[in-house]
Design a protein around this motif. Sequence first.
Motif, mmCIF file in Angstrom:
data_model
loop_
_atom_site.group_PDB
_atom_site.id
_atom_site.type_symbol
_atom_site.label_atom_id
_atom_site.label_comp_id
_atom_site.label_asym_id
_atom_site.label_seq_id
_atom_site.Cartn_x
_atom_site.Cartn_y
_atom_site.Cartn_z
ATOM 1 N N SER A 192 84.352 9.733 73.217
ATOM 2 C CA SER A 192 85.266 8.804 73.874
ATOM 3 C C SER A 192 86.594 9.514 74.123
ATOM 4 O O SER A 192 87.068 10.280 73.287
ATOM 5 C CB SER A 192 85.488 7.561 73.016
ATOM 6 O OG SER A 192 84.302 6.798 72.911
ATOM 7 N N VAL A 193 87.221 9.236 75.270
ATOM 8 C CA VAL A 193 88.442 9.916 75.679
ATOM 9 C C VAL A 193 89.560 8.894 75.867
ATOM 10 O O VAL A 193 89.383 7.896 76.570
ATOM 11 C CB VAL A 193 88.224 10.694 77.000
ATOM 12 C CG1 VAL A 193 89.519 11.373 77.439
ATOM 13 C CG2 VAL A 193 87.098 11.715 76.833
ATOM 14 N N ASN A 194 90.703 9.149 75.210
ATOM 15 C CA ASN A 194 91.879 8.287 75.388
ATOM 16 C C ASN A 194 91.515 6.811 75.229
ATOM 17 O O ASN A 194 91.873 5.960 76.053
ATOM 18 C CB ASN A 194 92.525 8.532 76.757
ATOM 19 C CG ASN A 194 93.872 7.833 76.886
ATOM 20 O OD1 ASN A 194 94.587 7.617 75.901
ATOM 21 N ND2 ASN A 194 94.216 7.447 78.108
ATOM 22 N N THR A 195 90.781 6.519 74.175
ATOM 23 C CA THR A 195 90.298 5.156 73.936
ATOM 24 C C THR A 195 90.812 4.654 72.599
ATOM 25 O O THR A 195 90.762 5.375 71.599
ATOM 26 C CB THR A 195 88.761 5.125 73.966
ATOM 27 O OG1 THR A 195 88.325 5.392 75.306
ATOM 28 C CG2 THR A 195 88.227 3.766 73.539
ATOM 29 N N LYS A 237 86.242 5.802 78.124
ATOM 30 C CA LYS A 237 87.281 6.642 78.694
ATOM 31 C C LYS A 237 88.430 5.761 79.176
ATOM 32 O O LYS A 237 88.227 4.817 79.943
ATOM 33 C CB LYS A 237 86.744 7.464 79.860
ATOM 34 C CG LYS A 237 87.793 8.398 80.473
ATOM 35 C CD LYS A 237 87.208 9.210 81.615
ATOM 36 C CE LYS A 237 88.268 10.141 82.200
ATOM 37 N NZ LYS A 237 87.748 10.936 83.340
ATOM 38 N N ASP A 238 89.630 6.053 78.671
ATOM 39 C CA ASP A 238 90.847 5.320 79.060
ATOM 40 C C ASP A 238 90.697 3.822 78.826
ATOM 41 O O ASP A 238 91.125 3.003 79.643
ATOM 42 C CB ASP A 238 91.190 5.576 80.537
ATOM 43 C CG ASP A 238 91.441 7.043 80.821
ATOM 44 O OD1 ASP A 238 91.942 7.741 79.921
ATOM 45 O OD2 ASP A 238 91.133 7.497 81.937
#
Length: 460
Positions: free
Chosen positions: A280-283, A299-300
Amino acid sequence: MRLLLLSGGSGKRLWPLSNDTRSKQFLRILESQSNKQSMVERVWEQLKSVGLSDSSMIATSKLQREMIHNQLGLDVPVLTEPNRRDTFPAIALATSYLYSVEEVNEDETVVVLPVDPFVQDDFFNRVKDLDNALNTSNADLGLIGVKPTYPSTKYGYIVPKMNNSDGVVEVSHFTEKPTEERAESLINENALWNCGVFAFKLGYLMDVLKEKGLPTEYTSLKDQYNDLPKISFDYEVVEKANSIVALPYDGYWKDLGTWNTLTEEMATTQIGKGVVSEDSVNTHLINELDIPVTVLGGKDLVVAASPDGILVSDKASSPKVKDLIKDFDQPPMYEERIWGWSRTLDYTKYDDEQEMVTKRICIEEGKNSSYHYHNLRDEVWTIVKGEGELALDDQITRVKAGDVIHLPAGKKHGVRAISELEFIEVQTGAGISNDDFNRIYFEWEDVIAHFQKSKATVIS
């Protein structure tokens, strides 16, 4: 100089963690040295560090008074408005209190600011400069303007007159939330972000009240509060002032009013039960429920879960949540109080208009509820944890886990926790609401004194 901090908000932009009683400034998700803290805790700590807390007072609604005392302590001065009317009535009432009750001199500078700015300590040192700015300029109002770091479309702008220095600038006019192209033009004109901080001499606002035919005496103004217009201080006072100056602030300032900005300052990417996968990215996950939440490959995203609801949103889209939930009409499902917290587990309304509300309530060790009674509802308490003292009409008795207490409408009652006390409360009746309270005593010492005076039976 006196500081007046405004604490309001309906809790929509940071739903579901925020609600009518727990607005964004009370969410304990910011990083601190010892533990996670709320915006209001952070600001009060900063005011202490720069020597301004002793001259500060918080103006708020009845719904938020207990939350403020729960987080900041009972010694923090809090002035409660009878009902929500917007910022002009709130400021008028608070300043009339300073004038007629505390008898503050008319020449004293009053600074009004939000209770939740995300700034460094030097911002409040700049606030101190407003006193001198008013004295030297003889302006009606003094503002703090933040030097923009990018052409924002979500802030208002203070536009200065030409050829001003970086010291005290004369204000030409204001521009509300411009387009990005217009914002770039404003920055080229040395415009400043309006961060909602303004100062005035106490006598100036008293004159404003007199001109509007409003009383300057606190009790009289409070009696007329329901008749005051629901209007902001900006529209009613700022835009009508003859002369305004502003102090530029060239430092860190941020409005943490939406999930996408708040998550940038959170202490961690996860709070509460659950798992956020490594891919997971920027979560961010914020979970106040007792069940785990799992986020895979996000993501986000911001995922927020509380007794009030569940939000799954792209961060860039999160500011739209306020509009999407505007028609939601349910009472707050989680509340922090002076004595602990309350969580609504279930609500049911039957065909005959009878209602049932089930709550889980925690009274912290050594604290107590008020001594009160209800007119419209019966209650049944089932003690599930701890030990306490229960005050009923004519006696005080001990209660412990496993005890069941029946409290019909009209029966006076209150409880103090000897050790942390939890119980399940089932309310039944018609027209159940938080307004159905008749409080007699707040302090447990007063409850004891009442029973001793009436020669009540005390059972140990």
